[in-house]
Write an enzyme that holds these catalytic residues in place. Sequence first.
Site, PDB file in Angstrom:
ATOM      1  N   LYS A  24     -48.024  59.589  12.263  1.00 23.86           N
ATOM      2  CA  LYS A  24     -47.813  58.533  11.275  1.00 23.86           C
ATOM      3  C   LYS A  24     -46.531  57.761  11.589  1.00 23.86           C
ATOM      4  O   LYS A  24     -46.504  56.527  11.585  1.00 23.86           O
ATOM      5  CB  LYS A  24     -47.725  59.124   9.865  1.00 23.86           C
ATOM      6  CG  LYS A  24     -47.607  58.070   8.780  1.00 23.86           C
ATOM      7  CD  LYS A  24     -46.829  58.562   7.566  1.00 23.86           C
ATOM      8  CE  LYS A  24     -45.341  58.592   7.833  1.00 23.86           C
ATOM      9  NZ  LYS A  24     -44.500  58.827   6.657  1.00 23.86           N
ATOM     10  N   THR A  78     -40.754  57.948   4.601  1.00 24.39           N
ATOM     11  CA  THR A  78     -40.698  57.151   5.832  1.00 24.39           C
ATOM     12  C   THR A  78     -41.879  56.190   5.808  1.00 24.39           C
ATOM     13  O   THR A  78     -43.037  56.607   5.833  1.00 24.39           O
ATOM     14  CB  THR A  78     -40.766  58.051   7.076  1.00 24.39           C
ATOM     15  OG1 THR A  78     -39.611  58.897   7.090  1.00 24.39           O
ATOM     16  CG2 THR A  78     -40.783  57.216   8.358  1.00 24.39           C
ATOM     17  N   LYS A 133     -34.786  55.047  10.978  1.00 24.11           N
ATOM     18  CA  LYS A 133     -35.614  56.269  11.010  1.00 24.11           C
ATOM     19  C   LYS A 133     -36.661  56.168  12.116  1.00 24.11           C
ATOM     20  O   LYS A 133     -36.934  57.144  12.825  1.00 24.11           O
ATOM     21  CB  LYS A 133     -36.289  56.479   9.649  1.00 24.11           C
ATOM     22  CG  LYS A 133     -37.305  57.621   9.578  1.00 24.11           C
ATOM     23  CD  LYS A 133     -36.674  59.005   9.714  1.00 24.11           C
ATOM     24  CE  LYS A 133     -37.720  60.110   9.819  1.00 24.11           C
ATOM     25  NZ  LYS A 133     -38.308  60.511   8.551  1.00 24.11           N
TER      26      LYS A 133
END
Lengths: 281, 281
Positions: B228, B85, B160
């Site tokens: 993150k 990701t 995502k």
Amino acid sequence: MGRPMALHLVKAGHEVKVYNRTASKMEPLIIEGAKSAESYAGAADGSDVVITMLSDSPDVREVILGSNGVLKGCKPGTVIIDMSTISPAVAKDIAARCVNNGVEFLDAPVTGGETGAVAGTLSILVGGKEAVLEHVRPVFDVMGSRITYMGPSGSGQAAKLCNQVICGLNILAVCEGMALAEASGIDKKVLLEAISTGAAGSWMLSNLGPKMIAEDWAPGFKIALQQKDLRLALESACESKLPLMGTALVQQILRIAEAGGCSDEGTQAAIKAVLKLGYLG
Amino acid sequence: MGRPMALHLVKAGHEVKVYNRTASKMEPLIIEGAKSAESYAGAADGSDVVITMLSDSPDVREVILGSNGVLKGCKPGTVIIDMSTISPAVAKDIAARCVNNGVEFLDAPVTGGETGAVAGTLSILVGGKEAVLEHVRPVFDVMGSRITYMGPSGSGQAAKLCNQVICGLNILAVCEGMALAEASGIDKKVLLEAISTGAAGSWMLSNLGPKMIAEDWAPGFKIALQQKDLRLALESACESKLPLMGTALVQQILRIAEAGGCSDEGTQAAIKAVLKLGYLG
């Protein structure tokens, strides 16, 4: 929501007396076999159980404790059940005043909305004495499919407000996810199909996501009502000095939607506020 | 997560070469039949498909485009699939550089976590050329149960990040709902049973709610990784000048949890931050 709930009671064979300040609202129930009362006290007169379904704490206080209110009409041992969503503190106070008059009181707010009320599948969160709940359980069983005893007076309302806090943030979750999808230029319908069954999944994503895409703003649950419930939740948290920063933000985002005239639209219309913040809507 | 994903490829009969800077991490795969490479470029050498699974944008950029990186080892027509990701903008940039070198690139981040990786049931969100996805679909089918084409390069990452925005706010929803329950003195376990299947229901409520009650802070998904992903989402929203006020708040609440030493705990540990704000934890 009171009408379909009362209708289930009539159809289950209970003797039901109804009262509403707006006479026309009683008519569909009278056609089905309910009797009409002349006042709140009149509806309570001779009844074993009295149910109130109203908008907010002051309404319930007035209807139950007011000068010609329910409590005035109750015989000792009557059970008053308030199924509105109101302040847990007010519910506790009303319960104490009822008990002082030899009358029982349960706070029993519901989740499941208009749809659940019509289908008789409401989830009912009950606060008060457990023995009193067991006594009136057959009445609850007619209106709901899940009846949960939450604890002493006010606990049903407290549980409902926890539910509404979670609902509110889940709504904002869908809004921000869909707004980012809009800004990123990806297909929101494809996104929804890909992620709805995973860790991002929620009732709100599955139910409000498609409405946001279709720009269908018809309520389900009105923003004005969500706002009332969030206000009650924040007031309740305030009494405990509990900061609920996310819930407070949801209320402000919904305020933007209300400023844009969306109070009577469904909570999915909150997406318009989030898009507006980004000059995307 | 790379190890169980690679293991599925080995077990499906693919010839797999692996490389990790930490040699011991390759051992379980070599025992199962994978070969080890000496470098990123070495892993790519002679391969039809190269898969990267790394922490963040700079890692992927270095591993693919660096001086002894994957791209150096690729023959023309190779497909590089990054399943990390990372930033959609970085994914787009890497894709462009690959194409300039006659190599194909797909961004294909996953949802479903370690559990999904082990079970081979990841949901894979793919950005890039659709024909390239179809070409390597058998490789995806071994690792995931739902493969969704999201659009051109960067679209998989964009999808995502939408997922992670929704996850983040759904986590805060559970935290604030449970904190209000704590402050209200109601039984959280009973509450959870009463509301999980209704409008407040979510994957996070069903999965993190019980862990919060049990004070089980073991990760599922670590707060540091959620942070993150939220940073990437907020950076991406920033590029579009889209304010995501809820997501920004979630990041700050998780920062409180991190300040309390919870970075490596599961995201359910965010409840500790919300309770701490109310001097309840």
